[in-house]
Design an enzyme around this catalytic site. Structure first.
Site, PDB file in Angstrom:
ATOM      1  N   ILE A   1       0.718  -1.140   0.035  1.00 16.61           N
ATOM      2  CA  ILE A   1       0.054   0.099  -0.074  1.00 16.61           C
ATOM      3  C   ILE A   1       0.781   1.413  -0.006  1.00 16.61           C
ATOM      4  O   ILE A   1       0.249   2.298   0.215  1.00 16.61           O
ATOM      5  CB  ILE A   1      -1.131  -0.037   1.241  1.00 16.61           C
ATOM      6  CG1 ILE A   1      -0.217  -0.095   2.600  1.00 16.61           C
ATOM      7  CG2 ILE A   1      -2.058  -1.019   1.069  1.00 16.61           C
ATOM      8  CD1 ILE A   1      -1.028   0.085   3.757  1.00 16.61           C
ATOM      9  N   GLY A   2       1.989   1.136   0.151  1.00 17.95           N
ATOM     10  CA  GLY A   2       3.039   2.276   0.005  1.00 17.95           C
ATOM     11  C   GLY A   2       4.555   1.829  -0.109  1.00 17.95           C
ATOM     12  O   GLY A   2       4.825   0.647   0.280  1.00 17.95           O
ATOM     13  N   ARG A   3       5.180   2.792  -0.445  1.00 14.70           N
ATOM     14  CA  ARG A   3       6.657   2.564  -0.390  1.00 14.70           C
ATOM     15  C   ARG A   3       7.600   3.767   0.390  1.00 14.70           C
ATOM     16  O   ARG A   3       7.202   4.932  -0.121  1.00 14.70           O
ATOM     17  CB  ARG A   3       7.455   2.337  -1.711  1.00 14.70           C
ATOM     18  CG  ARG A   3       6.793   1.346  -2.539  1.00 14.70           C
ATOM     19  CD  ARG A   3       7.325   0.864  -3.825  1.00 14.70           C
ATOM     20  NE  ARG A   3       7.281  -0.306  -4.246  1.00 14.70           N
ATOM     21  CZ  ARG A   3       6.190  -0.744  -4.982  1.00 14.70           C
ATOM     22  NH1 ARG A   3       5.101   0.283  -4.910  1.00 14.70           N
ATOM     23  NH2 ARG A   3       5.976  -1.988  -5.486  1.00 14.70           N
ATOM     24  N   GLY A   4       8.133   3.556   1.317  1.00 14.79           N
ATOM     25  CA  GLY A   4       8.732   4.779   2.174  1.00 14.79           C
ATOM     26  C   GLY A   4      10.280   4.713   1.884  1.00 14.79           C
ATOM     27  O   GLY A   4      10.924   3.682   1.388  1.00 14.79           O
ATOM     28  N   ALA A   5      11.174   5.455   2.775  1.00 20.28           N
ATOM     29  CA  ALA A   5      12.470   5.483   2.768  1.00 20.28           C
ATOM     30  C   ALA A   5      13.017   4.283   3.147  1.00 20.28           C
ATOM     31  O   ALA A   5      14.118   3.616   2.712  1.00 20.28           O
ATOM     32  CB  ALA A   5      12.988   6.591   3.623  1.00 20.28           C
ATOM     33  N   PHE A   6      12.455   3.578   4.048  1.00 20.45           N
ATOM     34  CA  PHE A   6      13.055   2.154   4.837  1.00 20.45           C
ATOM     35  C   PHE A   6      12.568   0.863   4.216  1.00 20.45           C
ATOM     36  O   PHE A   6      12.794  -0.084   4.733  1.00 20.45           O
ATOM     37  CB  PHE A   6      12.917   2.154   6.157  1.00 20.45           C
ATOM     38  CG  PHE A   6      14.053   3.086   6.944  1.00 20.45           C
ATOM     39  CD1 PHE A   6      15.016   2.551   7.540  1.00 20.45           C
ATOM     40  CD2 PHE A   6      13.805   4.432   6.761  1.00 20.45           C
ATOM     41  CE1 PHE A   6      16.054   3.157   7.860  1.00 20.45           C
ATOM     42  CE2 PHE A   6      14.832   5.399   7.601  1.00 20.45           C
ATOM     43  CZ  PHE A   6      15.845   4.438   7.928  1.00 20.45           C
ATOM     44  N   GLY A   7      11.386   1.157   3.029  1.00 13.69           N
ATOM     45  CA  GLY A   7      10.998  -0.141   2.467  1.00 13.69           C
ATOM     46  C   GLY A   7       9.745  -0.092   2.150  1.00 13.69           C
ATOM     47  O   GLY A   7       8.984   1.010   2.070  1.00 13.69           O
ATOM     48  N   ASN A   8       9.071  -1.277   1.835  1.00 12.83           N
ATOM     49  CA  ASN A   8       7.663  -1.276   1.310  1.00 12.83           C
ATOM     50  C   ASN A   8       6.704  -1.361   2.640  1.00 12.83           C
ATOM     51  O   ASN A   8       6.977  -1.949   3.771  1.00 12.83           O
ATOM     52  CB  ASN A   8       7.327  -2.781   0.370  1.00 12.83           C
ATOM     53  CG  ASN A   8       8.054  -2.475  -0.799  1.00 12.83           C
ATOM     54  OD1 ASN A   8       8.316  -1.331  -1.095  1.00 12.83           O
ATOM     55  ND2 ASN A   8       7.880  -3.474  -1.430  1.00 12.83           N
TER      56      ASN A   8
ATOM     57  N   ASP B   1      11.292  15.134   6.040  1.00 12.20           N
ATOM     58  CA  ASP B   1      10.709  14.484   4.878  1.00 12.20           C
ATOM     59  C   ASP B   1       9.278  14.666   4.830  1.00 12.20           C
ATOM     60  O   ASP B   1       8.515  13.773   4.722  1.00 12.20           O
ATOM     61  CB  ASP B   1      11.087  12.970   4.676  1.00 12.20           C
ATOM     62  CG  ASP B   1      10.869  12.329   3.388  1.00 12.20           C
ATOM     63  OD1 ASP B   1      10.819  13.264   2.427  1.00 12.20           O
ATOM     64  OD2 ASP B   1      10.687  11.301   3.252  1.00 12.20           O
TER      65      ASP B   1
END
Length: 662
Positions: free
Chosen positions: A358-365, A478
């Site tokens: 449901i999303g992708r961030g700086a530290f992974g999915n 961020d």
């Protein structure tokens, strides 16, 4: 025999050769000073140098409410024996004020079946909501510093017993024992309830010696209110005041439960109650010798096994601690959130299937997790960093996990298995603000004007909390619409602290590698890599312009195919006196023009090229809440300058440091 099997063998021997240990259900804990362990902070509460602050410590009058709660529920009732426990607690507190004439409202010690007890500011003492006075259940001792006629307060310096309501059952004037609750001095309180006497006593003193006579004594049977497990903690509140409520130490204990009786085993042939009759007569001396030998073996045998067991236990614990440290799995830093098993999260995400992303961030999915057993839904972030990165991330998370604010995405728990770090957050049903503002295709939810205003105010509120109200200042670094989630009521929840940095208040910013997303980054941050509260304010300004206009920070213009910067575009319309034309066309003019103008001007001022000209986020909250006048914005965008409190010495020293460490 393997050590583990041998340890099990010893445990079995130990179990069958020693009488069962007598255990009690009484609870005892003692905090000579406070850390993040075993405590949950709610609202405006915070840690500072081992002391708990329950309300904001700022020099201007404000409304504030905070609670701190011991994580583990306390047993007050034993069903088998039908006994209600007695309890005793003592703590030292102080009520300080930079403006003695601006007092109110006070603090409480409370017991509640709810571990999320947080009420409204003002006379509600952080215990009940102003709109739902009877919703929260509690037993509380209030230390009230303001006369509130609504709750029949006798004066502005009293102690009272409250049960499920703020109108006290009985009160006592603290001045009867020469105690001024607002003196700023350290005051020690003792609260004792003896269930057999049905009496609750409250003692107060400026010293650590308990007075012989209670200030408040209430003959009242509390057993009917202690039939379930209860959480214990403190709450406090202010309204238009600079009063600060501090707790410096705390001890608590329950007593009165019967010890657990060992179970009898009448059919167990190894039970010592079995009598063996000998056919051979034995002399008295031999009998005495055998008895002495038996007694010696009876004592020495279990003692020997106990010593061996203790040695193996000590070695095992040391080995376990070494392995935990080596693998970076320091679970103790995350005492508040729950530990999930990898198997549990793997099943809830269907094996981390791509359809659950449901999303992708700086530290992974980030995956949607559905727990079949409970039906609960959560969001699971799967770290893709190395082992060293995980340890650093855990260190940062140990503080972030203790943050409590209604506009933060709350951490539910974590998992550290199979060389992975998994973080479990509240699931936000409306997804990210980015996906709602910029849906693809151009269909979906349209945020109303009231939703957009609420998002701007909520985001400013949580940034004020991170920047000014935490023990250590949190710089997010961020802030962007994809990191702002929307709950079921479209309230904003700031998340993704993967790039966050922690620093002490009033310290110079530290140079870092520039991180974040283009379009949201302040010019001085791009130039010098110095993250400060003002760089977060810049990003906030861009976000609320995006919210008001429905355009991305950097967007390609359809007619000319040129890239257009959102801040420059809005500033250009402002210079022409047409700033409200920047409003999202999808709103069809369904907003108040003055409110739209104010929001756009606040966004421009926050995105000012000169960091010194940006307002504090606290001032932004006041402006948006109509508690302060808007700040003027020049008609033309000022030229680019770098005045983010950096001197030539700062820059040179940073360059030299890079050369030294290179």
């Amino acid at each position: 025999m393997l050590p583990r099997n041998f340890l099990v063998f010893l445990l079995l021997i130990f179990t069958f050769h020693l009488p069962p240990l007598i255990s009690a259900e009484n609870t005892t804990f003692d905090f000579p000073f406070f850390t993040v362990r075993n405590l949950t902070l709610l609202g405006d509460s915070y840690f500072k140098n081992g002391v708990i602050g329950l309300t904001r410590e700022i020099g201007v009058p404000s409304s504030s409410s905070g609670s701190i709660i011991y994580n583990n529920p306390i047993h007050f009732f034993d069903q088998e024996s039908n006994i209600t426990a007695s309890f005793s607690t003592s703590f030292s507190f102080s009520v300080k004020n930079v403006n003695p004439s601006s007092f109110g409202d006070g603090l409480t010690f409370f017991l509640s079946p709810d571990n999320q007890t947080l009420g409204s500011p003002g006379g509600y003492l952080g215990l009940v909501n102003s709109s739902e006075l009877t919703k929260n259940r509690f037993l509380a001792i209030e230390f009230d510093t303001k006369l509130d006629a609504q709750f029949n307060d006798p004066n502005e310096n009293h102690v009272g017993l409250d049960i499920n309501a703020l109108t006290s059952i009985k009160t006592a004037d603290a001045l009867l024992q020469d105690i001024d609750l607002k003196s700023g001095n350290l005051i020690t309180a003792w609260i004792d309830y003896k269930n057999d006497l049905r009496v609750l006593n409250v003692f107060l003193s400026y010293s650590s010696l308990k007075p012989p006579t209670p200030l408040l004594s209430v003959a009242f049977d509390l057993s009917g209110y202690l039939k379930e497990d209860m959480f214990v903690g403190f709450s406090a509140s202010t309204e238009g005041s600079t009063e600060v409520h501090l707790i410096e130490n705390w001890s608590f204990k329950t007593f009165g439960f019967l010890p657990v009786r060992p179970k009898s085993h009448p059919h167990n042939v190894s039970d010592s109650s079995v009598t063996i009759i000998s056919d051979v007569p034995v002399s008295n001396s031999t009998n005495k010798h055998h008895k002495g030998l038996g007694l010696g073996l009876g004592i020495a045998g279990p003692a020997f096994f106990f010593v061996v067991l203790a040695v193996f236990g000590y070695v095992s614990v040391k080995k376990w601690k070494y392995m935990r440290i080596e693998n970076g799995l320091k679970a103790e830093i995350l005492t508040g959130p729950r530990e999930f098993s990898y198997k549990e999260l793997y099943a809830a995400t269907r094996g981390f299937h791509s359809s659950r992303i449901i999303g992708r961030g700086a530290f992974g999915n980030v995956y949607k997790a559905i727990f079949v057993s409970s039906g609960a839904v959560a969001a699971v972030k799967r770290s893709k960093h190395s082992r060293e990165g995980k340890i650093e991330f855990l260190a940062e998370l140990s503080i972030v996990a203790c943050l409590r604010h209604k506009n933060l995405v709350q951490l539910q728990g974590w998992c550290a298995e199979k060389d992975e770090l998994l973080l479990v957050y509240d699931f936000m049903p409306n997804g990210s603000l980015d996906k709602v503002l910029h849906p693809e295709p151009e269909t979906g939810i349209l945020l109303t004007w009231s939703h957009r205003q609420n998002i701007a105010i909520g985001l400013a509120s949580v940034l004020a909390y991170l920047h000014q109200e935490c023990e250590q200042q949190v710089i997010h670094r961020d802030i962007k619409t994809s990191n702002i989630m929307l709950d079921g009521s479209f309230n904003p929840r700031l998340g993704d602290f993967g790039l966050a940095r922690l620093m002490d208040h009033d310290k110079s910013p530290v140079s870092t590698l520039t991180a974040g997303t283009m379009g949201y980054l302040a010019p001085e941050y791009l130039q010098y890599g110095k993250a400060t509260v003002k760089t977060d304010v810049f990003s906030y300004g861009v976000v609320i312009l995006e919210v008001a206009c429905g355009r991305r920070p950097i967007e390609r213009e359809l007619s000319s195919q040129k890239m257009v910067n959102l801040v420059d575009w809005v500033w250009g319309l402002h210079g022409q006196g047409r700033i409200t034309e920047a409003a999202d066309k999808r709103l069809n003019g369904d907003f108040k023009e003055e409110e739209m103008r104010k929001l756009l001007l606040v966004g421009l001022r926050c995105a000012h090229p000169d960091s010194a000209e940006r307002p504090s986020i606290r001032r932004v909250v006041q402006i948006l809440n109509n508690e302060a006048d808007p700040i003027a914005v020049p008609k033309m965008k000022p030229s680019l300058t770098f005045s983010c409190s950096l001197t030539v010495e700062d820059i040179v020293s940073d360059d030299e440091e890079r050369k030294t460490t290179a």
